[in-house]
Design a protein around this motif. Structure first.
Motif, PDB file in Angstrom:
ATOM      1  N   LEU A 271       0.836  -1.198   0.000  1.00 54.62           N
ATOM      2  CA  LEU A 271       0.000   0.000   0.000  1.00 54.62           C
ATOM      3  C   LEU A 271       0.873   1.252   0.000  1.00 54.62           C
ATOM      4  N   PRO A 272       0.356   2.362  -0.578  1.00 57.79           N
ATOM      5  CA  PRO A 272       1.163   3.573  -0.744  1.00 57.79           C
ATOM      6  C   PRO A 272       1.198   4.457   0.510  1.00 57.79           C
ATOM      7  N   ALA A 273       1.744   3.914   1.584  1.00 55.92           N
ATOM      8  CA  ALA A 273       1.884   4.695   2.819  1.00 55.92           C
ATOM      9  C   ALA A 273       2.976   5.739   2.634  1.00 55.92           C
ATOM     10  N   THR A 274       2.671   6.989   2.983  1.00 54.63           N
ATOM     11  CA  THR A 274       3.641   8.073   2.826  1.00 54.63           C
ATOM     12  C   THR A 274       3.363   9.166   3.846  1.00 54.63           C
ATOM     13  N   TYR A 275       4.438   9.724   4.400  1.00 53.91           N
ATOM     14  CA  TYR A 275       4.301  10.843   5.328  1.00 53.91           C
ATOM     15  C   TYR A 275       4.224  12.185   4.606  1.00 53.91           C
ATOM     16  N   HIS A 324      -5.644   3.240  -1.329  1.00 53.27           N
ATOM     17  CA  HIS A 324      -4.518   3.788  -2.106  1.00 53.27           C
ATOM     18  C   HIS A 324      -4.386   5.316  -2.037  1.00 53.27           C
ATOM     19  N   GLY A 325      -4.846   5.917  -0.951  1.00 52.68           N
ATOM     20  CA  GLY A 325      -4.632   7.346  -0.745  1.00 52.68           C
ATOM     21  C   GLY A 325      -4.302   7.608   0.707  1.00 52.68           C
ATOM     22  N   SER A 326      -4.192   8.872   1.079  1.00 52.82           N
ATOM     23  CA  SER A 326      -3.948   9.199   2.477  1.00 52.82           C
ATOM     24  C   SER A 326      -4.587  10.544   2.815  1.00 52.82           C
ATOM     25  N   LEU A 327      -4.072  11.224   3.818  1.00 50.77           N
ATOM     26  CA  LEU A 327      -4.763  12.354   4.425  1.00 50.77           C
ATOM     27  C   LEU A 327      -4.950  13.539   3.481  1.00 50.77           C
TER      28      LEU A 327
END
Length: 343
Positions: A271-275, A324-327
């Motif tokens: 999964l595309p985990a990113t800070y 597949h997205g984040s905040l």
């Protein structure tokens, strides 16, 4: 349009933040309780600080007794999904700080997903008279908010893999696209990242998953230091290119590396985990966490360095990366003067 306008940076004073809420007819149906819990935490952190513009087919039950209910402005609207960053207006400001609302075409990141309802959200919002500004129809060009970063001074940061993808504006060359963006946003330079990607990303490498413009000519970016990680080579090349970039004054950028999030998987897929997918607000920065205390804390330290006058607030986004997205992907900020109900 006369060239008396600019594309404000995300840290420009804001009037509200938009969330497009998940529901049972979205791809979140199989994990709706889990993702609504994440959205509730996100809505709480937003609406206790500044107005929240909430878009959904029905007002969410989970918010009906929220203590910050009076800070929510709800707009009833059909939706396909939740990615407000990519279907929301992109706002310019003129020399008198009056808004210009640009409505680009959203095609589900290159026709990967249905977007017919999401592509009409901006029109519906504008018809409700809750957004101040001049409406400009840009639907002859496909552009997502997550694919561009502005410093508010005439520099745009973007990625070639996304903006030059054949599933976006396939009849236009790189020169055509660059000229269009410079004209539309009144830019002085475009910084093109040629490398960098995240496994599991559906967006063809949105810049807001990789590198972000910050105040004082700073770029915060994802750094991979593990040679065995599949991202190592591409992110190393991206880092070298960032080192070569120059401001309009000819100076190198101040570069602050974020940690590479630990690998996260669902059904065997990374999964595309990113800070890098953080949201800048008026007095805070909301950033994604992934139940990894050491790296979550390291990311917070980097962001505190980039935004010393803002509160750094982590929100567990393990639910969001399962789609597949984040905040940052699920939010869209509007500059001061846009949200009519905030005036």
């Amino acid at each position: 349009m006369e060239k008396n306008y600019f594309l404000p940076a995300e840290w420009h004073p804001q009037s509200c933040i938009q969330l497009t809420w998940p529901h049972a007819d979205t791809d979140w149906a199989y994990m709706l309780d889990e993702v609504e819990d994440c959205f509730l935490k996100l809505a709480t952190e937003i609406a206790t600080r500044q107005p929240l513009l909430l878009v959904a087919p029905e007002f969410p039950e989970i918010l009906k007794d929220a203590p910050f209910r009076h800070h929510i402005h709800f707009v009833k609207c059909p939706t396909n999904d939740t990615w407000a960053r990519d279907h929301g207006f992109i706002t310019l400001l003129d020399e008198k700080q009056k808004p210009v609302l640009l409505d680009f075409c959203f095609n589900g990141w290159g026709m990967k997903f249905a977007a017919c309802k999401d592509n009409l959200i901006n029109t519906r919002l504008y018809e409700k008279n809750i957004l101040n500004g001049t409406y400009v129809n840009c639907r002859n060009f496909i552009l997502e908010g997550g694919s561009i970063e502005s410093d508010g001074e005439g520099t745009l940061l973007t990625t070639a893999p996304c903006l030059l993808a054949p599933n976006r504006n396939d009849t236009l060359s790189r020169t055509d696209i660059e000229n269009y963006l410079k004209e539309r946003f009144n830019l002085r330079q475009i910084l093109w990242l040629e490398d960098g990607y995240l496994a599991g990303d559906d967006t063809d490498s949105h810049v807001d998953t990789l590198a972000r413009l910050c105040p004082d000519h700073t770029i915060v970016y994802v750094q991979c230091t593990d040679p065995t990680d599949e991202h190592y080579e591409a992110l190393h090349r991206m880092e070298k290119q960032l080192e070569s970039f120059r401001t309009l004054d000819g100076a190198p950028y101040r570069l602050l590396p974020l940690p590479m999030a630990s690998p996260a998987y669902a059904d065997g897929e990374r999964l595309p985990a990113t800070y890098a997918n953080f949201l800048i607000m008026n007095e805070a920065v909301l950033y994604p966490t992934y139940n990894d205390p050491e790296k979550d804390a390291e990311a917070a330290r980097v962001l505190a360095d980039a935004f010393p006058e803002r509160e750094i607030v982590g929100i567990d986004c393990r639910a969001l990366i399962k789609q597949h997205g984040s905040l940052h992907c699920v939010t869209m900020q509007y500059p001061a003067g846009v949200f009519a109900s905030a005036d």
